[in-house]
Design a protein around this motif. Structure first.
Motif, mmCIF file in Angstrom:
data_model
loop_
_atom_site.group_PDB
_atom_site.id
_atom_site.type_symbol
_atom_site.label_atom_id
_atom_site.label_comp_id
_atom_site.label_asym_id
_atom_site.label_seq_id
_atom_site.Cartn_x
_atom_site.Cartn_y
_atom_site.Cartn_z
ATOM 1 N N VAL A 136 0.701 -1.250 0.052
ATOM 2 C CA VAL A 136 0.088 0.074 -0.213
ATOM 3 C C VAL A 136 0.793 1.275 -0.017
ATOM 4 N N PRO A 137 1.873 1.345 0.993
ATOM 5 C CA PRO A 137 2.647 2.611 0.882
ATOM 6 C C PRO A 137 3.301 2.796 -0.267
ATOM 7 N N GLN A 138 3.985 1.619 -1.099
ATOM 8 C CA GLN A 138 4.704 1.851 -2.407
ATOM 9 C C GLN A 138 3.628 2.251 -3.679
ATOM 10 N N GLN A 139 2.357 2.089 -3.410
ATOM 11 C CA GLN A 139 1.624 2.318 -4.458
ATOM 12 C C GLN A 139 1.116 3.957 -4.371
ATOM 13 N N TRP A 140 1.667 4.749 -3.823
ATOM 14 C CA TRP A 140 1.041 6.138 -3.422
ATOM 15 C C TRP A 140 0.992 6.816 -5.038
ATOM 16 N N GLY A 168 -4.587 -5.444 14.874
ATOM 17 C CA GLY A 168 -5.475 -5.148 15.583
ATOM 18 C C GLY A 168 -6.511 -4.395 14.548
ATOM 19 N N ARG A 169 -6.617 -4.467 13.327
ATOM 20 C CA ARG A 169 -7.639 -4.130 12.720
ATOM 21 C C ARG A 169 -8.613 -4.953 12.149
ATOM 22 N N PRO A 170 -9.743 -4.589 11.820
ATOM 23 C CA PRO A 170 -10.756 -5.550 11.609
ATOM 24 C C PRO A 170 -10.386 -6.231 10.327
ATOM 25 N N ALA A 171 -10.891 -7.668 10.532
ATOM 26 C CA ALA A 171 -10.744 -8.604 9.508
ATOM 27 C C ALA A 171 -12.000 -8.445 8.543
ATOM 28 N N VAL A 172 -11.690 -8.212 7.301
ATOM 29 C CA VAL A 172 -12.734 -8.059 6.388
ATOM 30 C C VAL A 172 -12.453 -9.079 5.216
ATOM 31 N N ASP A 173 -13.747 -9.950 5.063
ATOM 32 C CA ASP A 173 -13.598 -10.882 3.974
ATOM 33 C C ASP A 173 -13.687 -10.321 2.402
ATOM 34 N N ALA A 174 -13.572 -11.368 1.433
ATOM 35 C CA ALA A 174 -13.449 -10.996 0.189
ATOM 36 C C ALA A 174 -14.880 -10.075 -0.374
ATOM 37 N N LEU A 175 -16.025 -10.445 0.300
ATOM 38 C CA LEU A 175 -17.250 -9.744 0.174
ATOM 39 C C LEU A 175 -17.602 -8.390 1.138
ATOM 40 N N GLU A 178 -11.535 -0.675 4.417
ATOM 41 C CA GLU A 178 -10.964 -2.010 4.077
ATOM 42 C C GLU A 178 -9.860 -1.893 3.081
ATOM 43 N N ARG A 179 -9.075 -0.605 3.202
ATOM 44 C CA ARG A 179 -7.870 -0.607 2.297
ATOM 45 C C ARG A 179 -6.670 -1.667 2.678
ATOM 46 N N HIS A 180 -6.634 -1.784 4.028
ATOM 47 C CA HIS A 180 -5.735 -2.792 4.555
ATOM 48 C C HIS A 180 -5.992 -4.330 3.748
ATOM 49 N N THR A 181 -7.178 -4.582 3.747
ATOM 50 C CA THR A 181 -7.551 -5.928 2.913
ATOM 51 C C THR A 181 -7.893 -5.782 1.494
ATOM 52 N N HIS A 182 -8.075 -4.722 1.016
ATOM 53 C CA HIS A 182 -8.668 -4.779 -0.395
ATOM 54 C C HIS A 182 -7.758 -3.802 -1.311
ATOM 55 N N GLY A 183 -6.888 -2.920 -0.640
ATOM 56 C CA GLY A 183 -5.964 -2.162 -1.398
ATOM 57 C C GLY A 183 -6.440 -0.902 -1.913
ATOM 58 N N VAL A 184 -5.591 -0.300 -2.818
ATOM 59 C CA VAL A 184 -5.740 1.153 -3.086
ATOM 60 C C VAL A 184 -7.127 1.437 -3.872
ATOM 61 N N GLY A 185 -7.772 0.384 -4.323
ATOM 62 C CA GLY A 185 -9.129 0.755 -4.763
ATOM 63 C C GLY A 185 -10.234 1.198 -3.819
ATOM 64 N N ALA A 186 -10.074 0.729 -2.670
ATOM 65 C CA ALA A 186 -10.916 0.905 -1.470
ATOM 66 C C ALA A 186 -11.741 2.211 -1.437
#
Length: 498
Positions: A303-307, A404-411, A430-438
């Motif tokens: 995520v930080p690399q894709q700024w 410690g962040r909320p776990a978010v599934d694919a849906l 859910e950027r931490h689970t789904h990326g820059v598109g969140a």
């Protein structure tokens, strides 16, 4: 943008705007139901663009009892950044619904038709619309949908195991934001779209203690613009699109030779946003699925690399800034403007009653310096609003990751203990689970359709919105691309079955 429950518009309704002579008039809002009323199938908390997208697509699902609530008196999208001429960074096709349902009543093109502006838009040949126009479009949708309710502040969410429902305690607010009444609403499932809030890095927080000096986040720029322009010297901090737009607007408003503006950025350059066709495929459902399947530590590194995919500056704005600076050299001399990348603010504080002092450090030189300025605009971005306060009673049932962040599934569902049978979906948390598109508007309609498909599959056994199985030419990772779409297979089904 935290919000609250309201009444069910009734199963199977197909809401439409008022007739031609009344179309600017908001649809009357019934009050939220009390505990004796039937629960909603889906209750949305927060009405930003993402939950508004979900509300618009839910409007086309027969029999779905849905409502969406926000504590604000009405819809407003980043009002502090509606700078004259500023445009959206995604094409108009990335409206609330088109990429999931181009035949929807709530498309941007249909908004133009109802405003009798379709032909002017056609001849303007614009792919990227003005921010003010996007805001007006969203307000048209928010005012016309019977499922959206403002002046409703969500306070707490609990799971009622005996009834198998979520309880949402909420406060009715008047037009001034004052509490009018307390209430409770029940829902089978929730979707949280409480949005983001302006972020001020720790070293810059002391600037807020200088009331006599205008120190504002870019989110409040337009309302403070005249005060900022009256300052002798202005400093803009931030390397992204907001910082660039603020700098350009201030530059254009100051006389040549007396600009007295400094623009500082931590990034090594005032860099353009990645806007190549294949680069943009990082904002496709294909990449979102690939990213979600990566190990947590890999996602956190990526995520930080894709700024530059989402924090860069569009080339038109960069060009406009250079053109304006160049124009000011035509009579000789240079504009009194300083643009310095690669700089971080170590500490900051007041200097007397009319100035602030910034202590700077240059990353590549390893040097330090001091800057005294009389106004500061903090274009330092936004952070996801924490869910902790709202979901505190659900805390023991919430699963988290190693950080410690909320776990978010694919849906886009929070992972909950099995004792909670209701589903809690999240949007832009859910950027931490789904990326820059969140947080990207271009994926809003697709994510809303994924959520609705998961819900309608649960309630009726069928997914309502057919979605493409493949959306990118790029194959992310080894193992080959997804199979071409055949029959009625949908991406939601692919996600559900891994």
């Amino acid at each position: 943008m935290t919000s609250v429950p309201t009444p069910d518009p009734g199963p199977g309704r197909q809401s439409r705007p008022a007739p031609h002579d009344q179309r600017s008039r908001p649809v009357p809002r019934p009050r939220p139901p009390g505990p004796a009323d039937e629960p909603f199938d889906l209750l949305g908390i927060g009405i930003g663009p993402f939950n508004l997208s979900l509300a618009a697509l839910a409007d086309g699902v027969p029999g779905l009892a849905a409502a969406f609530y926000d504590q604000r008196p009405d819809f407003r999208w980043h009002p502090g950044l509606l700078i004259d001429g500023a445009t959206l960074q995604v094409p108009f096709l990335a409206d609330l619904v088109t990429l999931a349902d181009p035949a929807s009543h709530w498309t941007f093109l249909n908004y133009l038709k109802h405003r009798e502006r379709l032909f002017p838009f056609y001849f303007a040949e614009r792919f990227h619309v003005h921010r003010a126009e996007y805001d007006a479009y969203c307000r048209w949708v928010a005012e016309s949908l019977p499922s959206t309710h403002f002046g409703q502040q969500a306070d707490t969410v609990r799971w009622n195991a005996a009834r198998g429902l979520f309880e949402v305690d909420h406060t009715h607010l008047d037009e001034h934001g004052e509490a009018e009444a307390l209430d409770r609403t029940y829902a089978r499932h929730l979707v949280l779209g409480i949005g983001t809030e302006p972020y001020v890095p720790e070293p810059l927080r002391p600037l807020a203690d200088a009331p006599a000096v205008p120190v504002v986040h870019s989110a409040q720029y337009t309302e403070n613009r005249e005060r900022l322009l009256a300052a002798e010297h202005i400093t803009v901090i931030g390397s992204g699109q907001s910082g660039a737009e603020v700098f350009l607007d201030l530059l254009r408003a100051r006389p040549a030779g007396y600009e007295r503006i400094t623009w500082l950025a931590r990034t090594p350059a005032f860099a353009p946003m990645e806007y190549s066709k294949l680069g943009l495929e990082h904002f496709t459902p294909d990449y979102t699925r690939y990213f979600h399947a990566l190990p947590e530590q890999v996602r956190d590194r990526l995520v930080p690399q894709q700024w530059q995919l989402h924090k860069g500056i569009d080339t038109e704005t960069i060009t406009a800034i250079h053109d304006e600076l160049y124009r000011r050299t035509l009579d000789g001399g240079w504009p009194d403007a300083v643009l310095t990348p690669g700089v971080s603010v170590r500490t900051a504080g007041r200097l007397g009653s009319r100035e602030v002092e910034l202590h700077l450090e240059h990353a590549e030189q390893g040097t330090r310096s001091r800057l005294v300025t009389s106004a500061v605009v903090l274009a330092t971005g936004y952070r996801e609003r924490p869910l902790d306060r709202l979901l505190a009673p659900l805390g023991p049932a919430l699963r988290t990751d190693a950080a410690g962040r909320p776990a978010v599934d694919a849906l886009h569902r929070l992972e909950l203990d099995r004792s909670v049978t209701g589903r809690v979906y999240v949007q832009n948390a859910e950027r931490h689970t789904h990326g820059v598109g969140a947080p990207d508007l271009g994926l809003a309609a697709w994510r809303s359709a994924v959520i609705l498909n998961d819900l309608t599959a649960l309630l009726t056994g069928e997914e309502h919105y057919p979605l493409p199985v493949r959306t990118a030419f790029t194959t992310f990772g080894l193992g080959g691309p997804p199979p071409a779409a055949t029959g009625t297979a949908t991406r939601t089904a692919a996600l559900r079955h891994g």
